[in-house]
Design an enzyme around this catalytic site. Structure first.
Site, PDB file in Angstrom:
ATOM      1  N   ASP A  84     -10.050  -2.283   6.594  1.00  0.00           N
ATOM      2  CA  ASP A  84      -9.566  -1.305   5.850  1.00  0.00           C
ATOM      3  C   ASP A  84      -9.845  -1.438   4.053  1.00  0.00           C
ATOM      4  O   ASP A  84     -10.184  -2.663   3.933  1.00  0.00           O
ATOM      5  CB  ASP A  84      -8.114  -1.241   6.184  1.00  0.00           C
ATOM      6  CG  ASP A  84      -7.719   0.314   6.084  1.00  0.00           C
ATOM      7  OD1 ASP A  84      -8.715   1.396   5.663  1.00  0.00           O
ATOM      8  OD2 ASP A  84      -6.604   0.436   6.050  1.00  0.00           O
ATOM      9  N   ASP A 135      -1.275  -0.189  -4.845  1.00  0.00           N
ATOM     10  CA  ASP A 135      -2.388   0.277  -5.035  1.00  0.00           C
ATOM     11  C   ASP A 135      -2.450   1.969  -5.691  1.00  0.00           C
ATOM     12  O   ASP A 135      -2.985   2.322  -6.546  1.00  0.00           O
ATOM     13  CB  ASP A 135      -3.473   0.088  -4.051  1.00  0.00           C
ATOM     14  CG  ASP A 135      -2.847   0.860  -2.579  1.00  0.00           C
ATOM     15  OD1 ASP A 135      -1.474   1.033  -2.546  1.00  0.00           O
ATOM     16  OD2 ASP A 135      -3.476   0.866  -1.525  1.00  0.00           O
ATOM     17  N   HIS A 136      -1.388   2.577  -5.204  1.00  0.00           N
ATOM     18  CA  HIS A 136      -1.014   3.977  -5.448  1.00  0.00           C
ATOM     19  C   HIS A 136       0.484   4.369  -4.982  1.00  0.00           C
ATOM     20  O   HIS A 136       1.093   3.593  -4.430  1.00  0.00           O
ATOM     21  CB  HIS A 136      -1.775   4.772  -5.059  1.00  0.00           C
ATOM     22  CG  HIS A 136      -1.939   4.660  -3.636  1.00  0.00           C
ATOM     23  ND1 HIS A 136      -1.074   5.273  -2.628  1.00  0.00           N
ATOM     24  CD2 HIS A 136      -2.981   4.039  -2.536  1.00  0.00           C
ATOM     25  CE1 HIS A 136      -1.397   5.062  -1.265  1.00  0.00           C
ATOM     26  NE2 HIS A 136      -2.471   4.527  -1.233  1.00  0.00           N
ATOM     27  N   HIS A 178      -1.303  11.054  -1.379  1.00  0.00           N
ATOM     28  CA  HIS A 178      -0.814  10.216  -2.379  1.00  0.00           C
ATOM     29  C   HIS A 178      -0.494  10.641  -3.611  1.00  0.00           C
ATOM     30  O   HIS A 178      -0.891  11.893  -3.701  1.00  0.00           O
ATOM     31  CB  HIS A 178      -2.170   9.105  -2.875  1.00  0.00           C
ATOM     32  CG  HIS A 178      -2.682   8.205  -1.741  1.00  0.00           C
ATOM     33  ND1 HIS A 178      -4.028   7.622  -1.701  1.00  0.00           N
ATOM     34  CD2 HIS A 178      -2.225   8.213  -0.518  1.00  0.00           C
ATOM     35  CE1 HIS A 178      -4.011   6.878  -0.938  1.00  0.00           C
ATOM     36  NE2 HIS A 178      -3.178   7.193   0.141  1.00  0.00           N
ATOM     37  N   THR A 196      -7.950  -1.714   1.444  1.00  0.00           N
ATOM     38  CA  THR A 196      -7.408  -2.870   0.629  1.00  0.00           C
ATOM     39  C   THR A 196      -7.889  -4.260   0.666  1.00  0.00           C
ATOM     40  O   THR A 196      -8.349  -4.954  -0.066  1.00  0.00           O
ATOM     41  CB  THR A 196      -5.913  -2.986   0.731  1.00  0.00           C
ATOM     42  OG1 THR A 196      -5.589  -1.501   0.105  1.00  0.00           O
ATOM     43  CG2 THR A 196      -5.230  -3.720  -0.531  1.00  0.00           C
ATOM     44  N   ASP A 216       0.637  -1.218   0.046  1.00  0.00           N
ATOM     45  CA  ASP A 216      -0.187  -0.237  -0.188  1.00  0.00           C
ATOM     46  C   ASP A 216       0.878   1.379  -0.005  1.00  0.00           C
ATOM     47  O   ASP A 216       1.648   1.410   0.923  1.00  0.00           O
ATOM     48  CB  ASP A 216      -0.954  -0.005   1.317  1.00  0.00           C
ATOM     49  CG  ASP A 216      -2.025   0.946   1.012  1.00  0.00           C
ATOM     50  OD1 ASP A 216      -1.952   2.140   0.510  1.00  0.00           O
ATOM     51  OD2 ASP A 216      -3.189   0.460   1.554  1.00  0.00           O
ATOM     52  N   HIS A 234       1.717   8.661   5.398  1.00  0.00           N
ATOM     53  CA  HIS A 234       0.830   9.552   5.675  1.00  0.00           C
ATOM     54  C   HIS A 234       1.250  10.314   6.697  1.00  0.00           C
ATOM     55  O   HIS A 234       0.759  11.646   6.871  1.00  0.00           O
ATOM     56  CB  HIS A 234      -0.723   8.792   6.017  1.00  0.00           C
ATOM     57  CG  HIS A 234      -1.480   8.510   4.669  1.00  0.00           C
ATOM     58  ND1 HIS A 234      -1.759   9.362   3.813  1.00  0.00           N
ATOM     59  CD2 HIS A 234      -2.008   7.227   4.338  1.00  0.00           C
ATOM     60  CE1 HIS A 234      -2.495   8.913   2.846  1.00  0.00           C
ATOM     61  NE2 HIS A 234      -2.427   7.537   2.999  1.00  0.00           N
ATOM     62  N   GLU A 253      -1.251  -8.000   2.134  1.00  0.00           N
ATOM     63  CA  GLU A 253      -1.139  -6.339   1.769  1.00  0.00           C
ATOM     64  C   GLU A 253      -0.096  -5.657   2.880  1.00  0.00           C
ATOM     65  O   GLU A 253      -0.426  -6.188   4.111  1.00  0.00           O
ATOM     66  CB  GLU A 253      -2.387  -5.524   2.397  1.00  0.00           C
ATOM     67  CG  GLU A 253      -2.350  -4.094   2.105  1.00  0.00           C
ATOM     68  CD  GLU A 253      -3.286  -3.215   2.676  1.00  0.00           C
ATOM     69  OE1 GLU A 253      -3.479  -2.055   2.379  1.00  0.00           O
ATOM     70  OE2 GLU A 253      -3.988  -3.727   3.572  1.00  0.00           O
ATOM     71  N   PHE A 262      -5.703  -9.278  15.472  1.00  0.00           N
ATOM     72  CA  PHE A 262      -4.461  -9.114  16.237  1.00  0.00           C
ATOM     73  C   PHE A 262      -4.390  -7.851  17.003  1.00  0.00           C
ATOM     74  O   PHE A 262      -3.269  -7.593  17.688  1.00  0.00           O
ATOM     75  CB  PHE A 262      -3.378  -9.660  15.499  1.00  0.00           C
ATOM     76  CG  PHE A 262      -3.364 -10.903  14.936  1.00  0.00           C
ATOM     77  CD1 PHE A 262      -3.368 -12.077  15.801  1.00  0.00           C
ATOM     78  CD2 PHE A 262      -3.346 -11.052  13.557  1.00  0.00           C
ATOM     79  CE1 PHE A 262      -3.227 -13.345  15.139  1.00  0.00           C
ATOM     80  CE2 PHE A 262      -3.619 -12.330  12.986  1.00  0.00           C
ATOM     81  CZ  PHE A 262      -3.557 -13.571  13.863  1.00  0.00           C
ATOM     82  N   ARG A 287     -15.941   3.535   1.810  1.00  0.00           N
ATOM     83  CA  ARG A 287     -15.000   2.714   2.658  1.00  0.00           C
ATOM     84  C   ARG A 287     -14.857   2.862   4.299  1.00  0.00           C
ATOM     85  O   ARG A 287     -14.245   2.189   5.176  1.00  0.00           O
ATOM     86  CB  ARG A 287     -13.346   3.000   2.089  1.00  0.00           C
ATOM     87  CG  ARG A 287     -13.095   4.385   2.393  1.00  0.00           C
ATOM     88  CD  ARG A 287     -11.629   4.785   1.787  1.00  0.00           C
ATOM     89  NE  ARG A 287     -10.572   4.161   2.801  1.00  0.00           N
ATOM     90  CZ  ARG A 287      -9.383   4.392   2.618  1.00  0.00           C
ATOM     91  NH1 ARG A 287      -8.964   4.967   1.474  1.00  0.00           N
ATOM     92  NH2 ARG A 287      -8.512   3.602   3.478  1.00  0.00           N
ATOM     93  N   SER A 332      -6.799   4.068  -1.806  1.00  0.00           N
ATOM     94  CA  SER A 332      -6.557   2.799  -1.767  1.00  0.00           C
ATOM     95  C   SER A 332      -7.780   1.949  -2.011  1.00  0.00           C
ATOM     96  O   SER A 332      -7.819   0.753  -2.534  1.00  0.00           O
ATOM     97  CB  SER A 332      -6.053   2.230  -0.410  1.00  0.00           C
ATOM     98  OG  SER A 332      -4.940   2.703  -0.195  1.00  0.00           O
ATOM     99  N   ASP A 336       1.985   2.608   3.828  1.00  0.00           N
ATOM    100  CA  ASP A 336       1.247   3.742   3.503  1.00  0.00           C
ATOM    101  C   ASP A 336       1.034   4.534   4.750  1.00  0.00           C
ATOM    102  O   ASP A 336       1.048   5.584   4.896  1.00  0.00           O
ATOM    103  CB  ASP A 336      -0.151   3.308   2.868  1.00  0.00           C
ATOM    104  CG  ASP A 336      -1.239   4.324   2.649  1.00  0.00           C
ATOM    105  OD1 ASP A 336      -1.066   5.073   1.772  1.00  0.00           O
ATOM    106  OD2 ASP A 336      -2.284   4.307   3.563  1.00  0.00           O
ATOM    107  N   LYS A 337       0.398   3.617   5.888  1.00  0.00           N
ATOM    108  CA  LYS A 337       0.108   4.332   7.131  1.00  0.00           C
ATOM    109  C   LYS A 337       1.402   5.307   7.751  1.00  0.00           C
ATOM    110  O   LYS A 337       1.220   6.179   8.078  1.00  0.00           O
ATOM    111  CB  LYS A 337       0.108   3.412   8.012  1.00  0.00           C
ATOM    112  CG  LYS A 337      -1.235   2.229   7.694  1.00  0.00           C
ATOM    113  CD  LYS A 337      -2.423   2.865   7.544  1.00  0.00           C
ATOM    114  CE  LYS A 337      -3.695   1.922   7.182  1.00  0.00           C
ATOM    115  NZ  LYS A 337      -4.810   2.563   6.643  1.00  0.00           N
TER     116      LYS A 337
END
Length: 464
Positions: free
Chosen positions: A150, A342-343, A422, A152, A39, A305, A296, A252, A163, A89, A301-302
């Site tokens: 989430d 994805d991006h 993104h 994805t 991601d 950001h 994934e 988890f 989403r 995403s 990505d997280k």
């Protein structure tokens, strides 16, 4: 006969030949397909992670390779959505999983809907590759380091105009009245035969009322167990769970799982992405017909950001380890592995000496670093936008030699945003196994979907 007439007849003949052959003519068949989605893993992230991984091992980073960069087939993939030059995403993963472009923020629906408008999504669901594989008798699994609801991971099973509707607490009243169902319920409220075989990730809060988010009082994890499924919450429980028989759900963390540096620092009994991947493959391989698995690397990505470049690179390295483990466990003669994103994200690499930390600053002669017009040193990595930008009127922060390895240090960003945006450039796709040769040139994300469908012998999707 004129040249135009000859060209027209030739084109018509080639078209008829292609139609007669069919989209899957001569397609290499795969028993199994594994799709790895990093991601936010744009090309600059790949380059920086390659350097970072090599430097951590004490070798030249520039000439280093991540595990999947040795795969024989490679393409660039265009990532725009139905309504934007830059995909999110949800739309990006939906294009990969349904073969159709949709609106940013939507999952598993056509582009005829309106975002977050439940009524507009009626009869607009687009079947996913995971659902089609399950209907064909294959085992299906999903692994993520994000909440399993989430964008994805939800692209495998959810059909929703937003989403954001991960639990019933997220649904606005008008969506409830119009009959929309939250993503967590969509994952579990299906006929038992259609449930996925392995689902591993975070997001427990979306499944339970007590200590969670649900407003309907339901405990979906308990309902999963009552229906005969296995449910685990730790790495220890995951390792001890039976390898065959009942479908497996592992949640988890209440929300997203911890980044690997935090997991190691706290000693939390949570599985790594590699452990979840290998456990999923072992279980899915029990199905003699084969399987489809999506994995994934969500925390790339997280971290991007929130302008934590070092953490994003470390998560990319962890993602690479999971791919290496999957490649070692599978046979390229019968298993197609595709690695893509994805991006992209707005990470840039400004230069640097070969032996300078990728997380540091440009070095000049005699270790005297060059400075920019503002009199401050130049970071090797920076973001186009994000929370790493200085406040108005304040000088920008730059890394020093003593803090380049601090996982919580914000990487400098040019434009101040609460969340780094993104970006819209093409992403890479790497492949090995049956059908991998079709991952080549410049492709669209729906084209990657067609490659996987053809490899599994499933019906080809629309060419959008």
């Amino acid at each position: 006969m004129t040249l135009a007439n000859m060209s027209g007849k030739l084109a018509a003949g080639l078209c008829a030949l292609a139609l007669a052959a069919g989209p899957a003519a001569g397609a290499e068949r795969a028993k199994n397909v594994i799709l790895f989605i990093g991601d936010g893993m744009g090309v600059s992230t790949l380059t920086a992670a390659r350097i970072y991984e090599g430097q951590k091992r004490g070798v030249d980073g520039a000439s280093n390779l991540l595990s999947f960069e040795t795969f024989p087939d490679l393409a660039l993939v265009r990532t725009y959505s139905a309504d934007s030059l830059v995909t999110d995403s949800a739309a990006g993963a939906s294009a990969l999983l349904t073969g159709r472009r949709t609106l940013n923020g939507a999952l598993g629906v056509t582009d005829k809907i309106k975002f977050a408008d439940c009524a507009s999504a009626k009869d607009q669901s687009a079947p996913t590759l995971a659902e089609q594989a399950k209907q064909a008798g294959l085992a299906v699994g999903v692994v993520t380091t994000a909440a399993i609801t989430d964008a994805t991971p939800a692209s495998l099973y959810a059909h929703t105009p937003s989403r954001r509707w991960q639990s019933d607490a997220d649904l606005p009243p008008e969506a409830v009245e119009a009959g929309c169902v939250d993503i967590a319920r969509q994952m579990l409220d299906v006929p038992k035969a259609n449930r996925f075989d392995v689902m591993l990730g975070g997001g427990q809060a979306n499944f339970v009322a007590e200590d969670g988010k649900r407003m309907d009082g339901r405990d979906l994890t308990d309902e999963w167990r009552t229906a005969g499924g296995l449910y685990v919450q730790t790495a220890t429980e995951l390792a001890a769970a039976p390898k065959s028989g009942a479908p497996l759900l592992g949640l988890f963390a209440p929300n997203n799982m911890m980044r690997d540096t935090a997991r190691q620092a706290t000693g939390t009994d949570a599985p790594t992405l590699t452990q979840m991947t290998t456990q999923a493959i072992e279980r899915l391989a029990e199905n003699e017909k084969g399987y489809f698995l999506m994995v994934e690397g969500a925390l790339i990505d997280k971290a991007h950001h929130i302008s934590l470049a070092g953490e994003a690179l470390n998560e990319t390295v962890e993602f690479s380890k999971a791919i290496a483990a999957a490649a070692a466990m599978t046979d390229p003669k019968d298993t197609l592995i595709i690695v893509t994103a994805d991006h992209s994200h707005g990470l840039t690499i400004n230069g640097g000496a070969r032996d300078t930390s990728i997380l540091g600053v440009l070095q000049g002669n005699d270790d005297d670093p060059p400075v920019a017009l503002d009199g401050r040193t130049v970071p090797i990595l920076m973001y186009a936008s994000g929370p790493g930008a200085p406040a108005a009127g304040e000088p920008r922060a730059v890394p020093t030699r003593t803090d380049v390895d601090d996982p919580d240090r914000l990487t400098y960003a040019a434009v101040p945003l609460l969340s780094a945006a993104h970006t819209g450039e093409d992403v890479a796709a790497y492949a090995r196994g049956p059908g991998a040769s079709k991952i080549r040139g410049l492709m669209d994300q729906p084209g990657v979907n067609r490659v996987m469908k053809e490899a599994l012998g499933l019906e080809s999707g629309p060419r959008l």
